[in-house]
Write an enzyme that holds these catalytic residues in place. Structure first.
Site, PDB file in Angstrom:
ATOM      1  N   GLY A 287      -3.326  -5.544  13.658  1.00 38.46           N
ATOM      2  CA  GLY A 287      -2.081  -5.293  12.937  1.00 38.46           C
ATOM      3  C   GLY A 287      -1.227  -4.214  13.579  1.00 38.46           C
ATOM      4  O   GLY A 287      -1.576  -3.633  14.615  1.00 38.46           O
ATOM      5  N   ARG A 288      -0.107  -3.910  12.930  1.00 42.23           N
ATOM      6  CA  ARG A 288       0.845  -2.932  13.454  1.00 42.23           C
ATOM      7  C   ARG A 288       0.296  -1.530  13.223  1.00 42.23           C
ATOM      8  O   ARG A 288       0.187  -1.063  12.084  1.00 42.23           O
ATOM      9  CB  ARG A 288       2.195  -3.103  12.763  1.00 42.23           C
TER      10      ARG A 288
ATOM     11  N   SER B  54       0.843  -1.190   0.000  1.00 45.59           N
ATOM     12  CA  SER B  54       0.000   0.000   0.000  1.00 45.59           C
ATOM     13  C   SER B  54       0.877   1.238   0.000  1.00 45.59           C
ATOM     14  O   SER B  54       1.935   1.258   0.632  1.00 45.59           O
ATOM     15  CB  SER B  54      -0.941   0.015   1.207  1.00 45.59           C
TER      16      SER B  54
ATOM     17  N   HIS C 127      -2.853   7.480  -4.060  1.00 40.09           N
ATOM     18  CA  HIS C 127      -2.943   6.233  -3.295  1.00 40.09           C
ATOM     19  C   HIS C 127      -2.921   5.047  -4.249  1.00 40.09           C
ATOM     20  O   HIS C 127      -3.500   5.094  -5.337  1.00 40.09           O
ATOM     21  CB  HIS C 127      -4.240   6.218  -2.485  1.00 40.09           C
TER      22      HIS C 127
ATOM     23  N   ARG D 254      -3.260  -6.274  -3.234  1.00 40.66           N
ATOM     24  CA  ARG D 254      -3.267  -7.224  -2.121  1.00 40.66           C
ATOM     25  C   ARG D 254      -3.766  -8.594  -2.572  1.00 40.66           C
ATOM     26  O   ARG D 254      -4.451  -8.731  -3.589  1.00 40.66           O
ATOM     27  CB  ARG D 254      -4.144  -6.700  -0.991  1.00 40.66           C
TER      28      ARG D 254
ATOM     29  N   ASN E 281      -2.835   0.483  -3.956  1.00 40.32           N
ATOM     30  CA  ASN E 281      -2.834  -0.687  -3.080  1.00 40.32           C
ATOM     31  C   ASN E 281      -3.087  -1.923  -3.934  1.00 40.32           C
ATOM     32  O   ASN E 281      -3.983  -1.920  -4.775  1.00 40.32           O
ATOM     33  CB  ASN E 281      -3.921  -0.545  -2.005  1.00 40.32           C
TER      34      ASN E 281
END
Length: 320
Positions: A267-268, A100, A114, A118, A116
């Site tokens: 998640g982080r 991303s 932007h 996945r 992304n």
């Protein structure tokens, strides 16, 4: 049933793409470099496990902030954001990976950008895994230029053309619908491509499409950066840029599937929220003066339209 995916090949491509994006954006900025945080999370107690590489560029000559995140994680239970369109997979284990990218430029005439891409692989007991691809790219200008919009969408169409004449209109329309702030009744930007739950073509063709989208991002964005980076601006344009960034924050925190997936799956946090701009402002019931470029953004550019059919002769620096 779609064919079995080559997970290692997908991960190898994502790593290479992150490296390529990093190098190109550093060259485009000319002064700043990306800081990398490589992180790992061990599997403990059924929680999300995996790792990634978060890269962030700050206070560059062109980019006020740019982030490129690579993640590869696994968990025992898909979060609600991942099963909203696939309720039959609720409770399944999963493996997810993606790249991303979000760019917040310094000059208000350069759009925020932007991208992304996945891949998900859901694992069910005693059954074949269910996999799918998703992603896309979109553009969020503060000050609109028809030429930039046409170039962006021409490049998006070029990414889709080898896969069928219906692909660009389908995923362009999906992008317009997805990047929409319902509580504001306005789009986030001028769109691009968005797709999700893609496995209908079989793995090899779906993976080729993912690569095409990833490979077309830089040709879509960097020419716009080069055209706008030297345009003069002052406090008025800067304040409007910060105000419009507020809309970006609202979308990412309320609607964005990637943000919701990351937060819901544990998640982080620093990597998940690297998409947010370094500076932003809100103002109560602010409205632009009629007839200004700021008003033109909402009146003309933030309207879903067929940029390729309606503006075949867009000219340099034409705003009105």
């Amino acid at each position: 049933m779609p064919d079995r995916p080559d997970v290692a090949a997908v991960l190898a491509y994502l790593r290479e793409l992150q490296d390529r994006l990093t190098q190109a954006l550093e060259i485009a900025d000319g002064t700043a470099t990306f800081r990398e945080d490589a992180w790992e999370r061990p599997a403990t107690g059924g929680a999300l496990a995996g790792g990634g590489r978060t890269r962030v560029l700050r206070e560059g000559a062109v980019f006020e902030q740019a982030g490129i995140n690579l993640s590869h994680v696994a968990g025992t239970r898909l979060p609600p954001s991942a099963t909203a369109q696939r309720p039959e997979l609720a409770g399944c284990g999963f493996e997810a990976m993606g790249v991303s990218l979000v760019i917040h430029p310094r000059n208000p005439h350069i759009p925020t950008s932007h991208a992304n891409i996945r891949f998900f692989n859901a694992v069910r007991d005693d059954a074949e895994p269910v996999w799918w691809f998703g992603g896309g790219f979109d553009l969020t200008p503060c000050y609109g230029f028809e030429e930039d919009c046409v170039h962006w969408h021409r490049t998006a169409r070029a990414a889709c053309e080898p896969f069928g004449a219906d692909v660009y209109p389908r995923f362009k329309r999906w992008c317009d619908q997805y990047f929409f702030l319902k509580h504001r009744n306005e789009p986030r930007g001028i769109g691009g491509l968005f797709f999700d739950d893609l496995n209908e073509w079989g793995f090899e063709r779906c993976f080729a499409f993912l690569r095409s989208v990833g490979d077309h991002y830089l040709p879509a964005y960097l020419p716009i950066v080069e055209r706008r980076r030297e345009l003069p601006y002052g406090e008025r344009e800067r304040e409007f840029q910060l105000y419009r960034r507020g809309r970006y924050v609202e979308f990412n925190l309320v609607y964005d599937r990637g943000t919701l997936f990351g937060l819901q799956s544990g998640g982080r946090t620093e990597s998940i929220l690297m998409s947010l701009p370094p500076r932003v402002r809100w103002e109560y019931d602010w409205r632009p003066e009629p007839g200004t470029p700021e008003a033109r953004l909402s009146e003309f550019f933030l309207r879903p339209r067929d940029w390729l059919a309606g503006f075949p002769d867009a000219r340099e620096d034409r705003r009105v």
